[in-house]
Design a protein around this motif. Structure first.
Motif, PDB file in Angstrom:
ATOM      1  N   ILE A   1       0.724  -1.175  -0.106  1.00 46.21           N
ATOM      2  CA  ILE A   1      -0.028  -0.105  -0.071  1.00 46.21           C
ATOM      3  C   ILE A   1       0.703   1.156   0.024  1.00 46.21           C
ATOM      4  CG2 ILE A   1      -0.308   0.071   2.724  1.00 46.21           C
ATOM      5  CD1 ILE A   1      -3.197   1.035   1.620  1.00 46.21           C
ATOM      6  N   ARG A   2       0.600   2.265  -0.886  1.00 48.19           N
ATOM      7  CA  ARG A   2       1.437   3.473  -0.996  1.00 48.19           C
ATOM      8  C   ARG A   2       0.650   4.775  -0.313  1.00 48.19           C
ATOM      9  NH1 ARG A   2       5.783   4.685  -4.308  1.00 48.19           N
ATOM     10  NH2 ARG A   2       5.207   3.194  -5.687  1.00 48.19           N
ATOM     11  N   CYS A   3       1.313   5.276   0.400  1.00 38.73           N
ATOM     12  CA  CYS A   3       0.658   6.571   1.038  1.00 38.73           C
ATOM     13  C   CYS A   3       0.199   7.531  -0.089  1.00 38.73           C
ATOM     14  CB  CYS A   3       1.585   6.843   2.165  1.00 38.73           C
ATOM     15  SG  CYS A   3       0.765   8.548   2.994  1.00 38.73           S
ATOM     16  N   PHE A   4      -0.807   8.278   0.465  1.00 41.73           N
ATOM     17  CA  PHE A   4      -1.536   9.274  -0.409  1.00 41.73           C
ATOM     18  C   PHE A   4      -0.765  10.504  -0.391  1.00 41.73           C
ATOM     19  CE2 PHE A   4      -5.031  12.470  -0.739  1.00 41.73           C
ATOM     20  CZ  PHE A   4      -5.542  12.170  -1.881  1.00 41.73           C
ATOM     21  N   TYR A   5      -0.019  10.809   0.579  1.00 40.73           N
ATOM     22  CA  TYR A   5       0.622  11.997   1.083  1.00 40.73           C
ATOM     23  C   TYR A   5       1.948  12.318   0.145  1.00 40.73           C
ATOM     24  CZ  TYR A   5       0.530  16.256   3.856  1.00 40.73           C
ATOM     25  OH  TYR A   5       0.693  17.665   4.568  1.00 40.73           O
ATOM     26  N   HIS A   6       2.871  11.530   0.581  1.00 44.89           N
ATOM     27  CA  HIS A   6       4.054  11.547  -0.034  1.00 44.89           C
ATOM     28  C   HIS A   6       4.583  10.257  -0.740  1.00 44.89           C
ATOM     29  CE1 HIS A   6       3.610  14.115   3.424  1.00 44.89           C
ATOM     30  NE2 HIS A   6       3.903  15.244   2.326  1.00 44.89           N
ATOM     31  N   GLY A   7       3.673   9.311  -1.033  1.00 43.53           N
ATOM     32  CA  GLY A   7       3.997   8.065  -1.589  1.00 43.53           C
ATOM     33  C   GLY A   7       5.058   7.066  -0.834  1.00 43.53           C
ATOM     34  N   TRP A   8       5.057   7.107   0.500  1.00 47.42           N
ATOM     35  CA  TRP A   8       6.084   5.973   1.115  1.00 47.42           C
ATOM     36  C   TRP A   8       5.022   4.737   0.738  1.00 47.42           C
ATOM     37  CZ3 TRP A   8       8.408   7.110   6.265  1.00 47.42           C
ATOM     38  CH2 TRP A   8       9.303   8.286   6.053  1.00 47.42           C
ATOM     39  N   LYS A   9       5.797   3.497   0.515  1.00 46.52           N
ATOM     40  CA  LYS A   9       4.946   2.493   0.110  1.00 46.52           C
ATOM     41  C   LYS A   9       5.692   1.402   1.145  1.00 46.52           C
ATOM     42  CE  LYS A   9       5.370  -1.023  -3.719  1.00 46.52           C
ATOM     43  NZ  LYS A   9       5.413  -1.073  -5.313  1.00 46.52           N
ATOM     44  N   TYR A  10       4.545   0.479   1.699  1.00 46.83           N
ATOM     45  CA  TYR A  10       4.632  -0.550   2.720  1.00 46.83           C
ATOM     46  C   TYR A  10       4.234  -2.057   2.118  1.00 46.83           C
ATOM     47  CZ  TYR A  10       4.587   3.750   5.839  1.00 46.83           C
ATOM     48  OH  TYR A  10       5.120   4.747   6.209  1.00 46.83           O
ATOM     49  N   ASP A  11       4.922  -3.078   2.370  1.00 46.43           N
ATOM     50  CA  ASP A  11       4.619  -4.222   2.215  1.00 46.43           C
ATOM     51  C   ASP A  11       3.301  -4.719   3.309  1.00 46.43           C
ATOM     52  OD1 ASP A  11       5.814  -5.560   4.028  1.00 46.43           O
ATOM     53  OD2 ASP A  11       7.622  -6.060   2.883  1.00 46.43           O
ATOM     54  N   SER A  12       2.924  -5.918   3.023  1.00 46.25           N
ATOM     55  CA  SER A  12       1.968  -6.571   3.895  1.00 46.25           C
ATOM     56  C   SER A  12       2.461  -6.848   5.215  1.00 46.25           C
ATOM     57  CB  SER A  12       1.149  -7.676   3.196  1.00 46.25           C
ATOM     58  OG  SER A  12       2.179  -8.664   3.035  1.00 46.25           O
ATOM     59  N   SER A  13       3.749  -7.085   5.273  1.00 42.37           N
ATOM     60  CA  SER A  13       4.413  -6.999   6.809  1.00 42.37           C
ATOM     61  C   SER A  13       4.461  -5.724   7.557  1.00 42.37           C
ATOM     62  CB  SER A  13       5.579  -7.762   6.638  1.00 42.37           C
ATOM     63  OG  SER A  13       6.761  -6.829   6.166  1.00 42.37           O
ATOM     64  N   GLY A  14       4.386  -4.610   6.644  1.00 43.25           N
ATOM     65  CA  GLY A  14       4.456  -3.351   7.245  1.00 43.25           C
ATOM     66  C   GLY A  14       5.743  -2.538   6.967  1.00 43.25           C
ATOM     67  N   GLN A  15       6.706  -3.517   6.515  1.00 45.78           N
ATOM     68  CA  GLN A  15       7.930  -3.053   6.155  1.00 45.78           C
ATOM     69  C   GLN A  15       7.896  -1.780   5.108  1.00 45.78           C
ATOM     70  OE1 GLN A  15      11.183  -3.448   7.568  1.00 45.78           O
ATOM     71  NE2 GLN A  15      11.435  -1.651   6.466  1.00 45.78           N
ATOM     72  N   CYS A  16       8.736  -0.733   5.198  1.00 43.24           N
ATOM     73  CA  CYS A  16       8.416   0.300   4.168  1.00 43.24           C
ATOM     74  C   CYS A  16       9.128  -0.079   3.041  1.00 43.24           C
ATOM     75  CB  CYS A  16       9.003   1.679   4.790  1.00 43.24           C
ATOM     76  SG  CYS A  16       8.671   2.990   3.701  1.00 43.24           S
ATOM     77  N   VAL A  17       8.846  -0.072   1.936  1.00 39.83           N
ATOM     78  CA  VAL A  17       9.608  -0.762   0.769  1.00 39.83           C
ATOM     79  C   VAL A  17      10.386   0.306  -0.203  1.00 39.83           C
ATOM     80  CG1 VAL A  17       9.244  -3.219   0.858  1.00 39.83           C
ATOM     81  CG2 VAL A  17       7.885  -1.663  -0.552  1.00 39.83           C
ATOM     82  N   GLU A  18       9.697   1.542  -0.149  1.00 39.57           N
ATOM     83  CA  GLU A  18       9.836   2.649  -1.091  1.00 39.57           C
ATOM     84  C   GLU A  18       9.650   3.912  -0.455  1.00 39.57           C
ATOM     85  OE1 GLU A  18       8.446   1.412  -5.025  1.00 39.57           O
ATOM     86  OE2 GLU A  18       8.252   3.694  -5.318  1.00 39.57           O
ATOM     87  N   GLN A  19      10.572   4.911  -0.701  1.00 42.02           N
ATOM     88  CA  GLN A  19      10.228   6.373  -0.307  1.00 42.02           C
ATOM     89  C   GLN A  19      10.854   7.274  -1.469  1.00 42.02           C
ATOM     90  OE1 GLN A  19      12.835   5.818   3.155  1.00 42.02           O
ATOM     91  NE2 GLN A  19      11.321   6.191   4.820  1.00 42.02           N
ATOM     92  N   PRO A  20       9.991   7.703  -2.203  1.00 39.82           N
ATOM     93  CA  PRO A  20      10.441   8.336  -3.084  1.00 39.82           C
ATOM     94  C   PRO A  20      11.386   9.910  -2.676  1.00 39.82           C
ATOM     95  CG  PRO A  20       8.153   8.112  -3.535  1.00 39.82           C
ATOM     96  CD  PRO A  20       8.704   7.609  -2.098  1.00 39.82           C
ATOM     97  N   GLY A  21      12.462  10.024  -3.204  1.00 38.53           N
ATOM     98  CA  GLY A  21      13.265  11.176  -2.896  1.00 38.53           C
ATOM     99  C   GLY A  21      14.286  10.971  -1.710  1.00 38.53           C
TER     100      GLY A  21
END
Ligand code: FES
Ligand SMILES: [Fe+2]
Length: 386
Positions: A84-104
């Motif tokens: 799931i990717r956050c609506f605000y600045h696009g951080w993305k989490y996998d289903s274990s809750g681990q953040c897997v992407e942080q644009p920039g």
């Protein structure tokens, strides 16, 4: 009831005793068919907020409500694969809750960010999650009851009352001749107060036997901590009723707190029919659309406000009318029924025993003693009583 030693059964927010107890069991949260792949929903359970989403793979997931970056609500974001990717600045989490992407951001940052996730499974047409801490038990399955049955999720409803208003009703056949007088009389059923109720604690919760004057007896189970089971003949109206009259139903009902003065009712029928033809007919019948018009909650509210009378609700079909009647009785107790003013009698033996078991278990939990390990209801529990 209501003595100074009594344990609070009503409050289920994080840290509360009843909340800790309920969180040690898997809880159903949502009707599976209401959540398409790729969709996310905010969810409130036991005064706590969560994000529920279904990945593109079809698997349901429950994670924390808010993004770890600056806290916006994750359900507004996008589901990508099973992330799931956050609506605000696009951080993305996998289903274990681990953040897997942080644009920039620096590549090393994301590995330090993890939000909470909760074990989630789909079963019986419902999405279940384990919201507690510590070891995760296996999701209880009713494999010898669901074998070969047609799963029909009959309800998913939010009521403005505490879940215990609703749990107290599960072992209460005495309300039927009164609360359901109108709905039963419209279909020509004359219900009487049972001659005798017998409530016994067993390995699954409480077995309630009601003996009727005519010599019949019927059993039902209250399953700890917040569900019940009924077995009855398939009752449907209309042209196909005759063809399907040999059917039987295992009905499971759960009552799950949304917060202290709202609760979720979820119900599943496992319909047993002989032969593919009968099963096909039932599937066609049950896929018919739900009735339009005001919901049972809206109509129940009007009755409680004095703006409508049950006897005048001629538009509601019998099933809807039954729900309105239950709503009026249970929400009519007040958002949180005031148990200090209860006057319990002989007919409340299930309510009394159920609360005694709950209080015993909560005391054990608060004193760090082991709680009772409940078994899953099985066919053998019926001992020929079906
Ligand atoms: S608040 Fe979620 S990415 Fe910024
Ligand atoms: Fe009822």
């Amino acid at each position: 009831m209501g003595s100074e030693n009594s344990v609070d059964l009503y409050r289920t927010e994080p840290g509360s005793l009843a909340g800790r107890y309920l969180r040690s069991f898997w809880q159903p949260l949502y009707r599976a068919k209401d959540l398409p792949a790729g969709e996310a929903m905010p969810l409130r359970i036991m005064s706590e907020d969560f994000t529920l989403y279904r990945g593109q793979s079809g698997a349901p997931h429950v994670v924390a409500f808010r993004c770890a970056h600056r806290g916006t609500q994750l359900s507004a974001g996008w589901v990508e694969d099973d992330c799931i990717r956050c609506f605000y600045h696009g951080w993305k989490y996998d289903s274990s809750g681990q953040c897997v992407e942080q644009p920039g951001e620096d590549a090393s940052f994301k590995s330090k960010i993890k939000i909470r996730s909760y074990p989630t499974e789909e079963y019986l047409g419902l999405i279940f999650a384990f919201l507690g801490d510590g070891a995760v038990p296996a999701l209880p399955r009713y494999s010898d009851l669901d074998a070969g049955g047609i799963i029909d999720v009959l309800l998913s409803e939010e009521w403005p009352c505490n879940y215990f208003n609703r749990l107290d009703n599960l072992g209460d056949p005495v309300h039927v001749p009164f609360t359901h007088r109108e709905s039963r009389s419209r279909i020509g059923i004359d219900v009487v107060v049972p001659d005798q109720l017998i409530a016994e604690e067993n390995d699954v919760g409480i077995k309630l036997t009601r003996k009727l004057a005519v010599g019949k007896s019927q059993a039902r189970y209250i399953l700890m901590p917040n569900m019940n089971h009924l077995r009855h003949p398939l009752r449907i109206k209309g042209a196909i009723a005759n063809e399907l009259k040999e059917g039987s139903v295992d009905r499971f009902l759960w009552r799950v707190p949304i917060d202290n003065d709202r609760c979720l009712g979820l119900g599943v029928d496992i319909v047993h029919l002989e032969g593919e033809d009968a099963k096909k007919k039932f599937r066609e019948f049950s896929s018919e659309t739900e009735p339009d018009g005001p919901s049972h909650v809206e109509l129940g509210k009007r009755v409680l406000q004095g703006k409508a009378k049950i006897k005048n609700l001629t538009g509601a079909d019998n099933y809807e009318l039954t729900r309105i009647e239950d709503y009026v009785a249970q929400v009519g107790q007040g958002a949180i029924a005031d148990q200090t003013n209860f006057h319990l009698g002989r007919n409340d033996i299930v309510v009394i025993l159920f609360r005694k078991i709950w209080e015993r278990e909560l005391r054990a939990l608060s004193e760090g003693r082991p709680t009772k390990q409940w078994k899953t209801l099985a066919r053998s529990d019926f001992n020929g009583q079906e």
